[in-house]
Write a protein that holds these residues in place. Structure first.
Motif, PDB file in Angstrom:
ATOM      1  N   LYS A  44       0.390   0.888 -10.996  1.00 13.06           N
ATOM      2  CA  LYS A  44       0.151   2.329 -11.023  1.00 13.06           C
ATOM      3  C   LYS A  44      -0.336   2.784 -12.398  1.00 13.06           C
ATOM      4  CE  LYS A  44       3.208   3.932  -7.345  1.00 13.06           C
ATOM      5  NZ  LYS A  44       4.389   4.780  -7.036  1.00 13.06           N
ATOM      6  N   SER A  45       0.204   2.188 -13.450  1.00 14.45           N
ATOM      7  CA  SER A  45      -0.234   2.594 -14.789  1.00 14.45           C
ATOM      8  C   SER A  45      -1.698   2.220 -15.020  1.00 14.45           C
ATOM      9  CB  SER A  45       0.667   1.983 -15.861  1.00 14.45           C
ATOM     10  OG  SER A  45       0.448   0.599 -15.981  1.00 14.45           O
ATOM     11  N   ILE A  46      -2.146   1.127 -14.439  1.00 13.20           N
ATOM     12  CA  ILE A  46      -3.551   0.726 -14.564  1.00 13.20           C
ATOM     13  C   ILE A  46      -4.458   1.748 -13.880  1.00 13.20           C
ATOM     14  CG2 ILE A  46      -5.248  -1.018 -13.856  1.00 13.20           C
ATOM     15  CD1 ILE A  46      -2.993  -3.106 -14.307  1.00 13.20           C
ATOM     16  N   THR A  47      -3.979   2.353 -12.806  1.00 10.20           N
ATOM     17  CA  THR A  47      -4.803   3.332 -12.085  1.00 10.20           C
ATOM     18  C   THR A  47      -5.090   4.572 -12.933  1.00 10.20           C
ATOM     19  OG1 THR A  47      -2.958   4.518 -11.032  1.00 10.20           O
ATOM     20  CG2 THR A  47      -3.819   2.584  -9.874  1.00 10.20           C
ATOM     21  N   MET A  48      -4.311   4.776 -13.975  1.00  5.58           N
ATOM     22  CA  MET A  48      -4.528   5.936 -14.837  1.00  5.58           C
ATOM     23  C   MET A  48      -5.833   5.830 -15.624  1.00  5.58           C
ATOM     24  SD  MET A  48      -1.965   7.554 -13.838  1.00  5.58           S
ATOM     25  CE  MET A  48      -1.999   8.993 -14.856  1.00  5.58           C
ATOM     26  N   ASN A  49      -6.444   4.638 -15.629  1.00  5.42           N
ATOM     27  CA  ASN A  49      -7.723   4.435 -16.316  1.00  5.42           C
ATOM     28  C   ASN A  49      -8.909   4.968 -15.503  1.00  5.42           C
ATOM     29  OD1 ASN A  49      -6.575   3.042 -18.548  1.00  5.42           O
ATOM     30  ND2 ASN A  49      -6.431   1.211 -17.291  1.00  5.42           N
ATOM     31  N   PHE A  50      -8.648   5.431 -14.287  1.00  2.08           N
ATOM     32  CA  PHE A  50      -9.711   5.904 -13.401  1.00  2.08           C
ATOM     33  C   PHE A  50      -9.547   7.399 -13.137  1.00  2.08           C
ATOM     34  CE2 PHE A  50      -8.816   1.469 -12.454  1.00  2.08           C
ATOM     35  CZ  PHE A  50     -10.064   0.903 -12.614  1.00  2.08           C
ATOM     36  N   HIS A  51     -10.655   8.047 -12.806  1.00  2.00           N
ATOM     37  CA  HIS A  51     -10.573   9.459 -12.414  1.00  2.00           C
ATOM     38  C   HIS A  51      -9.786   9.585 -11.125  1.00  2.00           C
ATOM     39  CE1 HIS A  51     -14.417  10.652 -14.803  1.00  2.00           C
ATOM     40  NE2 HIS A  51     -13.372  10.483 -15.590  1.00  2.00           N
ATOM     41  N   ILE A  60       0.844  -1.204   0.000  1.00  2.80           N
ATOM     42  CA  ILE A  60       0.000   0.000   0.000  1.00  2.80           C
ATOM     43  C   ILE A  60       0.873   1.246   0.000  1.00  2.80           C
ATOM     44  CG2 ILE A  60      -1.706   1.319   1.325  1.00  2.80           C
ATOM     45  CD1 ILE A  60      -2.847  -1.167  -0.121  1.00  2.80           C
ATOM     46  N   LYS A  61       1.924   1.258   0.820  1.00  3.88           N
ATOM     47  CA  LYS A  61       2.823   2.417   0.865  1.00  3.88           C
ATOM     48  C   LYS A  61       3.517   2.635  -0.479  1.00  3.88           C
ATOM     49  CE  LYS A  61       3.778   2.650   5.793  1.00  3.88           C
ATOM     50  NZ  LYS A  61       4.803   2.606   6.846  1.00  3.88           N
ATOM     51  N   LEU A  62       3.946   1.540  -1.121  1.00  6.98           N
ATOM     52  CA  LEU A  62       4.581   1.677  -2.435  1.00  6.98           C
ATOM     53  C   LEU A  62       3.604   2.245  -3.460  1.00  6.98           C
ATOM     54  CD1 LEU A  62       6.653  -1.637  -2.636  1.00  6.98           C
ATOM     55  CD2 LEU A  62       7.547   0.697  -2.405  1.00  6.98           C
ATOM     56  N   MET A  63       2.353   1.827  -3.389  1.00  6.20           N
ATOM     57  CA  MET A  63       1.353   2.328  -4.331  1.00  6.20           C
ATOM     58  C   MET A  63       1.008   3.788  -4.059  1.00  6.20           C
ATOM     59  SD  MET A  63       0.868  -0.022  -6.507  1.00  6.20           S
ATOM     60  CE  MET A  63      -0.524   0.677  -7.376  1.00  6.20           C
ATOM     61  N   GLN A  64       1.118   4.221  -2.827  1.00  8.18           N
ATOM     62  CA  GLN A  64       0.778   5.597  -2.469  1.00  8.18           C
ATOM     63  C   GLN A  64       1.895   6.591  -2.778  1.00  8.18           C
ATOM     64  OE1 GLN A  64      -0.080   5.002   1.693  1.00  8.18           O
ATOM     65  NE2 GLN A  64      -2.295   4.876   1.328  1.00  8.18           N
ATOM     66  N   GLN A  65       3.140   6.126  -2.793  1.00 12.46           N
ATOM     67  CA  GLN A  65       4.252   7.068  -2.959  1.00 12.46           C
ATOM     68  C   GLN A  65       4.349   7.591  -4.384  1.00 12.46           C
ATOM     69  OE1 GLN A  65       7.754   4.925  -1.742  1.00 12.46           O
ATOM     70  NE2 GLN A  65       8.223   4.201  -3.784  1.00 12.46           N
ATOM     71  N   GLN A  66       4.815   8.819  -4.501  1.00 11.83           N
ATOM     72  CA  GLN A  66       4.954   9.475  -5.803  1.00 11.83           C
ATOM     73  C   GLN A  66       6.333   9.233  -6.417  1.00 11.83           C
ATOM     74  OE1 GLN A  66       2.358  10.985  -7.266  1.00 11.83           O
ATOM     75  NE2 GLN A  66       1.181  10.306  -5.510  1.00 11.83           N
ATOM     76  N   GLU A  67       7.335   8.966  -5.572  1.00 17.64           N
ATOM     77  CA  GLU A  67       8.700   8.767  -6.059  1.00 17.64           C
ATOM     78  C   GLU A  67       8.804   7.447  -6.814  1.00 17.64           C
ATOM     79  OE1 GLU A  67       8.530   8.657  -2.239  1.00 17.64           O
ATOM     80  OE2 GLU A  67       7.842  10.676  -2.656  1.00 17.64           O
ATOM     81  N   ASP A  68       9.868   7.332  -7.613  1.00 14.71           N
ATOM     82  CA  ASP A  68      10.126   6.066  -8.306  1.00 14.71           C
ATOM     83  C   ASP A  68      10.391   4.975  -7.285  1.00 14.71           C
ATOM     84  OD1 ASP A  68       9.829   7.142 -10.817  1.00 14.71           O
ATOM     85  OD2 ASP A  68      11.964   7.553 -11.073  1.00 14.71           O
ATOM     86  N   ASP A  69       9.860   3.804  -7.569  1.00 15.99           N
ATOM     87  CA  ASP A  69      10.037   2.656  -6.694  1.00 15.99           C
ATOM     88  C   ASP A  69      11.323   1.940  -7.063  1.00 15.99           C
ATOM     89  OD1 ASP A  69       9.609   0.510  -4.955  1.00 15.99           O
ATOM     90  OD2 ASP A  69       8.453  -0.573  -6.457  1.00 15.99           O
ATOM     91  N   LEU A  70      12.161   1.675  -6.090  1.00 11.61           N
ATOM     92  CA  LEU A  70      13.425   0.986  -6.319  1.00 11.61           C
ATOM     93  C   LEU A  70      13.426  -0.414  -5.713  1.00 11.61           C
ATOM     94  CD1 LEU A  70      15.845   3.986  -5.618  1.00 11.61           C
ATOM     95  CD2 LEU A  70      14.943   3.192  -7.818  1.00 11.61           C
ATOM     96  N   SER A  71      12.255  -0.900  -5.313  1.00 12.64           N
ATOM     97  CA  SER A  71      12.176  -2.219  -4.687  1.00 12.64           C
ATOM     98  C   SER A  71      12.323  -3.318  -5.725  1.00 12.64           C
ATOM     99  CB  SER A  71      10.843  -2.378  -3.944  1.00 12.64           C
ATOM    100  OG  SER A  71       9.778  -2.522  -4.869  1.00 12.64           O
ATOM    101  N   ILE A  72      12.448  -4.536  -5.257  1.00 21.75           N
ATOM    102  CA  ILE A  72      12.603  -5.692  -6.140  1.00 21.75           C
ATOM    103  C   ILE A  72      11.343  -5.938  -6.978  1.00 21.75           C
ATOM    104  CG2 ILE A  72      11.851  -7.403  -4.446  1.00 21.75           C
ATOM    105  CD1 ILE A  72      14.183  -9.177  -5.526  1.00 21.75           C
ATOM    106  N   ILE A  73      10.210  -5.407  -6.534  1.00 18.77           N
ATOM    107  CA  ILE A  73       8.946  -5.586  -7.268  1.00 18.77           C
ATOM    108  C   ILE A  73       8.532  -4.301  -7.989  1.00 18.77           C
ATOM    109  CG2 ILE A  73       8.104  -7.459  -5.810  1.00 18.77           C
ATOM    110  CD1 ILE A  73       6.313  -5.338  -4.418  1.00 18.77           C
ATOM    111  N   SER A  74       9.498  -3.459  -8.271  1.00 18.23           N
ATOM    112  CA  SER A  74       9.187  -2.155  -8.878  1.00 18.23           C
ATOM    113  C   SER A  74       8.430  -2.284 -10.189  1.00 18.23           C
ATOM    114  CB  SER A  74      10.458  -1.337  -9.073  1.00 18.23           C
ATOM    115  OG  SER A  74      11.332  -2.001  -9.970  1.00 18.23           O
ATOM    116  N   ASN A  75       8.741  -3.304 -10.985  1.00 22.68           N
ATOM    117  CA  ASN A  75       8.036  -3.458 -12.265  1.00 22.68           C
ATOM    118  C   ASN A  75       6.555  -3.751 -12.046  1.00 22.68           C
ATOM    119  OD1 ASN A  75       8.792  -5.995 -11.237  1.00 22.68           O
ATOM    120  ND2 ASN A  75       8.716  -6.952 -13.247  1.00 22.68           N
ATOM    121  N   LEU A  76       6.222  -4.513 -11.018  1.00 22.01           N
ATOM    122  CA  LEU A  76       4.818  -4.801 -10.713  1.00 22.01           C
ATOM    123  C   LEU A  76       4.103  -3.564 -10.175  1.00 22.01           C
ATOM    124  CD1 LEU A  76       5.276  -8.291  -9.030  1.00 22.01           C
ATOM    125  CD2 LEU A  76       4.497  -7.811 -11.359  1.00 22.01           C
ATOM    126  N   ILE A  77       4.797  -2.823  -9.325  1.00 20.64           N
ATOM    127  CA  ILE A  77       4.216  -1.598  -8.759  1.00 20.64           C
ATOM    128  C   ILE A  77       3.958  -0.586  -9.870  1.00 20.64           C
ATOM    129  CG2 ILE A  77       4.634   0.364  -7.220  1.00 20.64           C
ATOM    130  CD1 ILE A  77       3.985  -2.287  -5.762  1.00 20.64           C
TER     131      ILE A  77
END
Length: 95
Positions: free
Chosen positions: A37-44, A16-33
């Motif tokens: 996040k790109s899917i969320t762009m389909n919503f208002h 949840i914290k990774l999804m909420q942050q605005q900075e680039d994700d550097l975690s091992i699952i960054s590609n999934l995050i």
């Protein structure tokens, strides 16, 4: 389904914290995050909120059920009895 504004609850606080942050994700699952996040762009609007596992029993039980299922299952209008039972328990605040 036509949803424009959604709220996503999860009991994995780190995700949840990774999804909420605005900075680039550097975690091992960054590609999934980033994909999520790109899917969320389909919503208002899309809000990610943490829910304790105790308050998220229906989702927890569905996830456990999904681990046991061999084939893909889609529920459109009906759903398993255990979901209905858990919703009733949640409403009544019964563990």
């Amino acid at each position: 389904m036509g949803f424009l504004d959604i709220e996503v609850e999860g009991d994995a606080l780190g995700i949840i914290k990774l999804m909420q942050q605005q900075e680039d994700d550097l975690s091992i699952i960054s590609n999934l995050i980033e994909e999520a996040k790109s899917i969320t762009m389909n919503f208002h609007s899309c809000i990610f909120m943490h829910a304790e596992r105790e308050g998220n029993k229906v989702a927890d039980n569905l996830a456990k059920h999904g681990l046991e299922v061999q084939d893909e299952i889609f529920w459109v209008e009906d759903y398993p009895q255990f979901v209905s039972d858990q919703i009733a328990n949640d409403v009544l605040c019964i563990e």
